[in-house]
Design a protein around this motif. Structure first.
Motif, PDB file in Angstrom:
ATOM      1  N   ILE A 285       0.823  -1.209   0.000  1.00  0.00           N
ATOM      2  CA  ILE A 285       0.000   0.000   0.000  1.00  0.00           C
ATOM      3  C   ILE A 285       0.859   1.262   0.000  1.00  0.00           C
ATOM      4  N   ASN A 286       1.980   1.219   0.694  1.00  0.00           N
ATOM      5  CA  ASN A 286       2.827   2.413   0.832  1.00  0.00           C
ATOM      6  C   ASN A 286       3.995   2.392  -0.152  1.00  0.00           C
ATOM      7  N   ASN A 287       3.703   2.014  -1.377  1.00  0.00           N
ATOM      8  CA  ASN A 287       4.744   1.952  -2.398  1.00  0.00           C
ATOM      9  C   ASN A 287       4.876   3.324  -3.077  1.00  0.00           C
ATOM     10  N   TYR A 288       5.543   4.244  -2.389  1.00  0.00           N
ATOM     11  CA  TYR A 288       5.790   5.588  -2.904  1.00  0.00           C
ATOM     12  C   TYR A 288       7.219   5.663  -3.431  1.00  0.00           C
ATOM     13  N   PHE A 289       7.423   6.460  -4.463  1.00  0.00           N
ATOM     14  CA  PHE A 289       8.767   6.617  -5.018  1.00  0.00           C
ATOM     15  C   PHE A 289       8.865   7.940  -5.760  1.00  0.00           C
ATOM     16  N   ASP A 290      10.083   8.325  -6.061  1.00  0.00           N
ATOM     17  CA  ASP A 290      10.367   9.593  -6.738  1.00  0.00           C
ATOM     18  C   ASP A 290      10.889   9.331  -8.144  1.00  0.00           C
ATOM     19  N   PHE A 291      10.404  10.123  -9.089  1.00  0.00           N
ATOM     20  CA  PHE A 291      10.998  10.129 -10.422  1.00  0.00           C
ATOM     21  C   PHE A 291      11.047  11.567 -10.934  1.00  0.00           C
ATOM     22  N   ASN A 292      12.246  12.006 -11.187  1.00  0.00           N
ATOM     23  CA  ASN A 292      12.470  13.335 -11.781  1.00  0.00           C
ATOM     24  C   ASN A 292      11.811  14.439 -10.961  1.00  0.00           C
ATOM     25  N   GLY A 293      11.827  14.290  -9.619  1.00  0.00           N
ATOM     26  CA  GLY A 293      11.311  15.322  -8.737  1.00  0.00           C
ATOM     27  C   GLY A 293       9.834  15.231  -8.420  1.00  0.00           C
ATOM     28  N   THR A 294       9.144  14.216  -8.959  1.00  0.00           N
ATOM     29  CA  THR A 294       7.714  14.030  -8.691  1.00  0.00           C
ATOM     30  C   THR A 294       7.511  12.754  -7.877  1.00  0.00           C
ATOM     31  N   ILE A 295       6.636  12.822  -6.851  1.00  0.00           N
ATOM     32  CA  ILE A 295       6.353  11.667  -6.007  1.00  0.00           C
ATOM     33  C   ILE A 295       5.151  10.910  -6.576  1.00  0.00           C
ATOM     34  N   TYR A 296       5.308   9.597  -6.729  1.00  0.00           N
ATOM     35  CA  TYR A 296       4.247   8.734  -7.239  1.00  0.00           C
ATOM     36  C   TYR A 296       3.924   7.652  -6.208  1.00  0.00           C
ATOM     37  N   GLN A 297       2.734   7.072  -6.350  1.00  0.00           N
ATOM     38  CA  GLN A 297       2.340   5.900  -5.575  1.00  0.00           C
ATOM     39  C   GLN A 297       1.844   4.833  -6.543  1.00  0.00           C
ATOM     40  N   GLN A 298       2.353   3.614  -6.378  1.00  0.00           N
ATOM     41  CA  GLN A 298       1.877   2.501  -7.204  1.00  0.00           C
ATOM     42  C   GLN A 298       0.645   1.907  -6.528  1.00  0.00           C
ATOM     43  N   ILE A 299      -0.502   1.966  -7.213  1.00  0.00           N
ATOM     44  CA  ILE A 299      -1.766   1.541  -6.616  1.00  0.00           C
ATOM     45  C   ILE A 299      -2.191   0.152  -7.086  1.00  0.00           C
ATOM     46  N   LYS A 300      -1.460  -0.408  -8.043  1.00  0.00           N
ATOM     47  CA  LYS A 300      -1.731  -1.770  -8.491  1.00  0.00           C
ATOM     48  C   LYS A 300      -0.418  -2.463  -8.764  1.00  0.00           C
ATOM     49  N   GLY A 301      -0.341  -3.736  -8.378  1.00  0.00           N
ATOM     50  CA  GLY A 301       0.861  -4.502  -8.658  1.00  0.00           C
ATOM     51  C   GLY A 301       1.829  -4.533  -7.502  1.00  0.00           C
ATOM     52  N   VAL A 302       2.845  -5.368  -7.666  1.00  0.00           N
ATOM     53  CA  VAL A 302       3.925  -5.528  -6.686  1.00  0.00           C
ATOM     54  C   VAL A 302       5.168  -4.870  -7.252  1.00  0.00           C
ATOM     55  N   SER A 303       5.847  -4.112  -6.437  1.00  0.00           N
ATOM     56  CA  SER A 303       7.009  -3.361  -6.896  1.00  0.00           C
ATOM     57  C   SER A 303       8.190  -4.283  -7.170  1.00  0.00           C
ATOM     58  N   MET A 304       8.656  -4.286  -8.435  1.00  0.00           N
ATOM     59  CA  MET A 304       9.903  -4.989  -8.729  1.00  0.00           C
ATOM     60  C   MET A 304      11.047  -4.210  -8.074  1.00  0.00           C
ATOM     61  N   GLY A 305      11.830  -4.880  -7.298  1.00  0.00           N
ATOM     62  CA  GLY A 305      12.883  -4.233  -6.525  1.00  0.00           C
ATOM     63  C   GLY A 305      12.741  -4.565  -5.056  1.00  0.00           C
ATOM     64  N   ALA A 306      11.529  -4.922  -4.625  1.00  0.00           N
ATOM     65  CA  ALA A 306      11.318  -5.358  -3.241  1.00  0.00           C
ATOM     66  C   ALA A 306      11.780  -6.802  -3.093  1.00  0.00           C
ATOM     67  N   ALA A 307      12.425  -7.116  -1.991  1.00  0.00           N
ATOM     68  CA  ALA A 307      12.974  -8.458  -1.780  1.00  0.00           C
ATOM     69  C   ALA A 307      11.897  -9.533  -1.806  1.00  0.00           C
ATOM     70  N   CYS A 308      10.703  -9.204  -1.322  1.00  0.00           N
ATOM     71  CA  CYS A 308       9.632 -10.202  -1.237  1.00  0.00           C
ATOM     72  C   CYS A 308       8.809 -10.284  -2.517  1.00  0.00           C
ATOM     73  N   ALA A 309       9.060  -9.416  -3.505  1.00  0.00           N
ATOM     74  CA  ALA A 309       8.235  -9.377  -4.718  1.00  0.00           C
ATOM     75  C   ALA A 309       8.224 -10.708  -5.469  1.00  0.00           C
ATOM     76  N   PRO A 310       9.391 -11.367  -5.710  1.00  0.00           N
ATOM     77  CA  PRO A 310       9.348 -12.658  -6.405  1.00  0.00           C
ATOM     78  C   PRO A 310       8.528 -13.705  -5.659  1.00  0.00           C
ATOM     79  N   SER A 311       8.633 -13.748  -4.330  1.00  0.00           N
ATOM     80  CA  SER A 311       7.877 -14.731  -3.554  1.00  0.00           C
ATOM     81  C   SER A 311       6.380 -14.456  -3.626  1.00  0.00           C
ATOM     82  N   VAL A 312       5.996 -13.171  -3.526  1.00  0.00           N
ATOM     83  CA  VAL A 312       4.574 -12.813  -3.622  1.00  0.00           C
ATOM     84  C   VAL A 312       4.027 -13.197  -4.991  1.00  0.00           C
ATOM     85  N   ALA A 313       4.793 -12.908  -6.058  1.00  0.00           N
ATOM     86  CA  ALA A 313       4.354 -13.234  -7.414  1.00  0.00           C
ATOM     87  C   ALA A 313       4.222 -14.745  -7.592  1.00  0.00           C
ATOM     88  N   ASN A 314       5.183 -15.502  -7.079  1.00  0.00           N
ATOM     89  CA  ASN A 314       5.137 -16.960  -7.190  1.00  0.00           C
ATOM     90  C   ASN A 314       3.934 -17.545  -6.454  1.00  0.00           C
TER      91      ASN A 314
END
Length: 340
Positions: A285-314
């Protein structure tokens, strides 16, 4: 010498803590914050001091007979590399697959990333910085778990680091898809962020669940072992491969939580499972990140880059397979000789 100092430190720590009493609350994850503590030689005994002195002397004797190494690059090549590094008009990054290097026009790279982040189904812009809010939420959740003795003090310290950086997103070129105009794979870098410790903690419990999936393949050797003794008739059977497109991005977050909860429930009642799910929900839920000075939130999906992402996807795909592949009522099942 840094490697040698690290080696000596591990020996001193092993000797110093060999008789330490076990903690009151067990650390089931095995995780703990990094420590800078190094016992003194007086605290570990003279035998360790003698060992370190002998090792240093032997290494110094060896180094005297080793010729000094030279750079394998010419001066012009070093200058060219430095110029590439300082050129802001291009972006140099590794390719998504294949071990290649992609050299992209920086303006085009920013444009492609911005178009991707404008997809309202997956991302939304967030006014202001959310860093303090996330830190507060994580700290309150961890304090409750510590007070309930679900985690020990070491795990609490690991999950609640003092200094954190805000996540950023970048794109890796899928050159294996298109060499002329490669699409980008979005990667959210959470290294050093408030979410990273939670992700590592959750993954220590999810990885063993993934290994128990009927279709799980660890590596090439594991796949070969699955094929041993398998009778194959090329006139009646075919080898089929399939790919899930943009799997990580398309996993609904609530369904991912429900799948993981179902797998944890199969292990039996355990108060710690609630805390693991709370951590996973915090990550998704709290998947916030910065790109080029703008803050975004990913509201769908699992963030690639998180250690648990492959396990959640599997586990998410494992639940899908349980419903549609291993379902013996489905007539498709009887035609499958091996699925992995």
């Amino acid at each position: 010498m840094r490697i040698l100092q690290s080696f000596f430190r591990r020996i001193r720590l092993k000797k110093f803590f060999c008789s330490s009493p076990p903690p009151l609350v067990s650390n089931r994850s095995g995780l703990k914050p990094p420590s800078l503590f190094t016992p003194s030689l007086e605290a570990v005994g003279p035998e360790v001091a003698i060992f370190e002195r002998v090792v240093v002397q032997r290494i110094e004797d060896m180094l005297r007979h080793i010729p000094k190494s030279k750079s394998n690059l010419f001066k012009e090549e070093n200058v060219a590399l430095r110029n590439l590094k300082e050129n802001n008009e291009i972006t140099v990054e590794p390719c998504d697959k294949g071990g290649g290097i992609a050299v992209l026009d920086t303006g085009l790279y920013i444009e492609k990333m911005s178009i991707m982040l404008q997809c309202a189904e997956f991302y939304i812009t967030v006014p202001g910085n959310t860093e303090n809010m996330i830190k507060r939420r994580i700290r309150e959740m961890n304090r409750t778990a510590l007070a309930s003795e679900l985690i020990c003090q070491k795990v609490y310290d690991f999950l609640t680091p003092e200094y954190m950086r805000f996540p950023i997103i970048y794109g890796l070129s899928k050159a294996h898809k298109d060499l002329k105009d490669p699409p980008l794979r979005p990667i959210v870098s959470i290294i050093g962020s408030a979410i990273e410790p939670l992700s590592k903690y959750v993954d220590t419990f999810l990885k063993p669940l993934v290994a128990q999936l009927p279709s799980f393949v660890r590596d090439t050797g594991h796949f070969i072992s699955k094929l041993e003794g398998l009778q194959y008739n090329p006139k009646q059977e075919i080898l089929v491969t399939m790919e899930l497109e943009a799997l990580y991005t398309n996993i609904p977050q609530q369904q991912a939580l429900d799948c993981v909860a179902s797998y944890l429930d199969d292990l039996g009642a355990d108060p710690l499972h609630v805390f693991i799910l709370n951590c996973l929900e915090m990550i998704l839920i709290n998947n916030y990140f910065d790109f080029n000075g703008t803050i975004y939130q990913q509201i769908k999906g699992v963030s690639m880059g998180a250690a648990c992402a492959p396990s959640v996807a599997n586990l998410y795909v494992g639940a899908f397979e349980q419903r549609h592949i291993y379902n013996e009522i489905d007539p498709f099942f009887e035609n499958v000789h091996l699925w992995c």
